[in-house]
Motif scaffolding. Structure first.
Motif, mmCIF file in Angstrom:
data_model
loop_
_atom_site.group_PDB
_atom_site.id
_atom_site.type_symbol
_atom_site.label_atom_id
_atom_site.label_comp_id
_atom_site.label_asym_id
_atom_site.label_seq_id
_atom_site.Cartn_x
_atom_site.Cartn_y
_atom_site.Cartn_z
ATOM 1 N N ARG A 104 0.842 -1.220 -0.053
ATOM 2 C CA ARG A 104 -0.044 -0.054 0.124
ATOM 3 C C ARG A 104 0.844 1.063 -0.015
ATOM 4 N NH1 ARG A 104 -5.016 1.046 3.917
ATOM 5 N NH2 ARG A 104 -5.983 -0.431 2.293
ATOM 6 N N ARG A 169 -10.641 4.891 -3.447
ATOM 7 C CA ARG A 169 -10.293 3.978 -4.333
ATOM 8 C C ARG A 169 -11.130 2.534 -4.439
ATOM 9 N NH1 ARG A 169 -5.074 3.789 -0.933
ATOM 10 N NH2 ARG A 169 -5.701 3.089 1.002
ATOM 11 N N THR A 170 -11.768 2.449 -3.242
ATOM 12 C CA THR A 170 -12.469 1.095 -3.115
ATOM 13 C C THR A 170 -13.658 1.209 -4.273
ATOM 14 O OG1 THR A 170 -14.067 1.745 -1.527
ATOM 15 C CG2 THR A 170 -12.021 0.883 -0.762
ATOM 16 N N ARG A 231 -16.111 6.540 3.350
ATOM 17 C CA ARG A 231 -15.707 7.565 4.254
ATOM 18 C C ARG A 231 -15.241 8.909 3.097
ATOM 19 N NH1 ARG A 231 -10.516 8.760 5.814
ATOM 20 N NH2 ARG A 231 -9.578 7.115 4.378
ATOM 21 N N GLN A 233 -12.539 11.028 2.083
ATOM 22 C CA GLN A 233 -10.984 10.853 2.044
ATOM 23 C C GLN A 233 -10.277 12.251 2.357
ATOM 24 O OE1 GLN A 233 -9.877 7.214 0.906
ATOM 25 N NE2 GLN A 233 -12.046 6.948 1.819
ATOM 26 N N LEU A 273 -15.036 0.560 5.079
ATOM 27 C CA LEU A 273 -14.477 0.684 6.662
ATOM 28 C C LEU A 273 -12.694 1.116 6.284
ATOM 29 C CD1 LEU A 273 -15.850 -2.294 8.785
ATOM 30 C CD2 LEU A 273 -16.911 0.095 8.324
HETATM 31 N N1 ASP Z 1 -10.052 1.085 4.027
HETATM 32 C C1 ASP Z 1 -10.378 1.567 2.563
HETATM 33 C C2 ASP Z 1 -9.122 2.160 1.738
HETATM 34 O O1 ASP Z 1 -8.141 2.015 2.276
HETATM 35 C C3 ASP Z 1 -11.379 2.688 2.699
HETATM 36 C C4 ASP Z 1 -10.947 4.186 3.318
HETATM 37 O O2 ASP Z 1 -9.861 3.947 3.930
HETATM 38 O O3 ASP Z 1 -11.905 5.044 3.520
HETATM 39 O O4 ASP Z 1 -9.169 2.630 0.682
#
Ligand code: ASP
Length: 341
Positions: A104, A169-170, A231, A233, A273
């Protein structure tokens, strides 16, 4: 399937179906009823240069449950990137240590750049606002399981994506994966300035799906099958956006009133999440906790099975799972994972 999982662009309906089947086979292991050692001796490099709880821990756990072991590094401070090491050099070095790598990184495209310098499988655990392919796969797996439970199917389903559709990104990965399915109705609702990129809307429409953009959630959603909320960002906002951002108004909140008054008894609620629980964040409301329509913790549980399926497939042990199962020897509570399923 391609040797890496960098973007959902490398997947098609067959490879997604394969991963869904393998994930289903992984369930008894993910639920700690059975064990396997198919990855005995293999080592995963888990490299996280951005905040993470679920993705980092569930990839780690998934690899261990397949019999492998994991070494990890978290944040730039404790890696040689803090000394100016390039992605290329880090990648070359890690390939000599590990059999698979999850990474990541805050920059879009960085995980692909890293993967280009290695011969071991690399999985994109999130590259800035780019993609999060394993999350989208576990989301599809969750929708599939929820639909089976409710006697529904993908064809013609109505799916709402809401929240930060610009930087999330999700949802970028998920909308592309959904576009591989039979024609769907996809509704997009985001606060002003956080709209889904036009290129993604065009892609989905060109594949025969009906996409509708609405300004707020205060409309009729009684035929909705899934609400997938995200969420805001804020960490990806420009300075100017941060200064002008007024917060999220009530028109965008997914809560019990929205579900009871606008949706139906069989609308499921998903979220990748974390949900932002700070006052004023107006993320997915906790008043839905305990409501059977809230699928978020079933979703996180499903992440283990799906991530195991991804490793097993990329490392070519997916066909060995069935022959390599035995019962666990330790005490396992009758129900593992979340309490309110
Ligand atoms: N956990 C997810 C991501 O890493 C969503 C988020 O951070 O809001 O993209």
């Amino acid at each position: 399937m391609s040797p890496h999982l960098l973007s959902v662009d490398s997947l098609n309906r067959d490879s997604v179906n394969h991963l869904l089947r393998v994930a289903a086979q992984m369930e008894p292991i993910a639920q700690r009823r059975q064990v396997t050692r198919v990855l005995e001796g293999a080592v995963l490099g888990n490299l996280f240069f951005e905040a993470s709880t679920r993705t980092r821990v569930s990839f780690h756990t998934a690899f261990c449950r397949l019999g492998g072991s994991v070494c990890d590094t978290t944040g730039f401070t404790f890696s040689s990137m803090a000394k100016g090491e390039s992605l290329y050099d880090t990648s070359r070095v890690m390939s000599g240590y590990c059999d698979a790598i999850v990474m990541r990184h805050p920059d879009q495209g960085s995980v692909a750049e890293f993967a280009a310098a290695t011969h071991v499988p690399v999985i994109n655990g999130g590259d800035g606002p780019g993609e999060h392919p394993s999350q989208a796969l576990l989301d599809i797996y969750t929708i599939d399981k929820e639909f089976q439970r409710l006697g529904k199917s993908f064809g013609g389903a109505h799916i709402l994506l809401t929240g930060d559709l610009k930087y999330g990104r999700t949802v970028h990965s998920l909308i592309k994966l959904l576009s591989l399915y039979d024609p769907l109705r996809i509704t997009l609702v985001s606060p002003p300035g956080l709209e889904m990129p036009t290129a993604l809307i065009d892609l989905v429409t060109s594949r025969g799906h009906q996409v509708e953009v609405r300004d707020h959630l205060a409309t009729d959603f009684s035929d909705l099958d899934v609400v997938y909320t995200t969420r805001i960002q804020k960490e990806r906002f420009t300075e100017e956006m941060n200064e002008n951002f007024q917060g999220i108004s009530d028109d965008f909140i997914v809560n019990k009133v929205f579900l009871d008054q606008r949706c139906s008894e069989s609308t499921i609620v998903m979220h990748p999440l974390p949900r932002d629980s700070r006052p004023g964040a107006n993320d997915l409301n906790v008043d839905l906790n305990g409501d059977p329509r809230l699928a978020i913790f079933r979703q996180t549980d499903n992440g283990i099975a799906m991530r195991m399926a991804i490793f097993a497939t990329l490392l070519h042990v997916d066909s060995l799972i069935e022959k390599d199962l035995r019962s666990v020897r330790w005490f396992v509570p009758s129900q593992t994972g979340t309490l309110d399923r």
